[in-house]
Write a protein that holds these residues in place. Sequence first.
Motif, PDB file in Angstrom:
ATOM      1  N   ASN A   1       0.827  -1.192   0.000  1.00 32.96           N
ATOM      2  CA  ASN A   1       0.000   0.000   0.000  1.00 32.96           C
ATOM      3  C   ASN A   1       0.868   1.251   0.000  1.00 32.96           C
ATOM      4  O   ASN A   1       1.963   1.265   0.580  1.00 32.96           O
ATOM      5  N   PHE A   2       0.374   2.259  -0.650  1.00 31.40           N
ATOM      6  CA  PHE A   2       1.015   3.559  -0.571  1.00 31.40           C
ATOM      7  C   PHE A   2       0.689   4.195   0.780  1.00 31.40           C
ATOM      8  O   PHE A   2      -0.132   3.680   1.551  1.00 31.40           O
ATOM      9  N   GLU A   3       1.320   5.295   1.052  1.00 26.94           N
ATOM     10  CA  GLU A   3       1.118   5.951   2.332  1.00 26.94           C
ATOM     11  C   GLU A   3      -0.322   6.419   2.534  1.00 26.94           C
ATOM     12  O   GLU A   3      -0.798   6.513   3.665  1.00 26.94           O
ATOM     13  N   ASP A   4      -1.020   6.707   1.442  1.00 26.45           N
ATOM     14  CA  ASP A   4      -2.410   7.147   1.574  1.00 26.45           C
ATOM     15  C   ASP A   4      -3.385   5.988   1.705  1.00 26.45           C
ATOM     16  O   ASP A   4      -4.587   6.191   1.779  1.00 26.45           O
TER      17      ASP A   4
END
Length: 395
Positions: free
Chosen positions: A126-129
């Motif tokens: 997952n990305f940080e968002d």
Amino acid sequence: MAAVSFCRSVNLIPTRIVSRGELNQHGSPTATRPLLFSRRNTLIRSELRDLDLYYGRNNEAIHASRSYSSSPSVVVASPAVTSLALSPKRSKKNVCLFFCEEMRNLAELIAMESDAIELRSIDWRNFEDGFPNLFISNAHGIRGQHVSFLASFSSPGVIFEQLSIIYALPRLFVSSFTVVLPFFPTGSYERMEEEGDVATAFTLARILSNIPISRGGPSSLVIFDIHALQERFYFGDNVLPFFESGMPLLKNRLQQLPDSDNYSVIMIRRNLHAQIVCTKVREGDHRFVRLKEGDPKGRHVVIVDDFVQSGGTLIECQKVLAAHGAAKISAYVTHGIFPNKTWQRFKYDDGVSPDKGMRYFWITDSCPHTVNEVKGIPPFEVLSLAGSIADALQI
């Protein structure tokens, strides 16, 4: 010559005619010259690329076998043998099986069922968002391969990332693509009772119907015990829905019971090979379960349904059956959802009273979260779909 139907078209090329009298004691021809055709006691050999097909008296097909030899084969027609026996073995289809993380245990069991199934990995990141950052390992290695993905739409939060993989895999020049979604989660929301209701079963079916076409054509979608069979018509032409059932697992398990000759199957909603039938009756805002057909007295009664959530219907059915004299009561559901640990409502009947608990409660491993929670806790037993899925992937 009588017509014979095959699963594929073939060209019959008669190459040799041998009469019974021209065979020696070893069953071989005594002459090599061509012989005249005689309808009685004759045999025609026809070469079908990889099948040897023989016709006997009255031009009836009497024998077929695989042959890879160029030398002629001879058999003698027998009047008693008049049926065509075709049993060529179909080679196994090698399948690359991808899976979501919560289906890892089931995927490993599927791979153990067949050496033609190879597990492949996906990096679920997952990305940080919070949005998915996904990577399909060795994407070049699946070109020209039969590819499958084992999915679990256990919650709305995991559907998007799995759909991203499902939409990506058939675009990697694969020969065919199959999605195995054991539990179709919105299946019970298939109808509108008043204006404004949203049939989310139709919504999910439309999303899955837009899976890209692979090199081999439309993608396949394997689902077990969908709530309503008419939901097959919710899917579009770009996907081929294939509906399977977990009922054979139950039948095999029932045959292993000590009282296998004294059980009765009771169906809720669907009267499918059931000896006893219960129905749900609605009176205003209340729902009741009533015995419609059959007599449970003195029997080990097995309640069968496609899925369970709160378990209220099963418990009401259990009370009705106990009141009518059932000796033991068990249950089977293909999909044990049990939100908020509602499986704890079901107690184990150790022989005291069938209205207090279940002797067995069988579920499959279509909902992995439930499997992890009830493992080793009576009355629950898990019947794995691994073998059924492995077979489905070979179709």
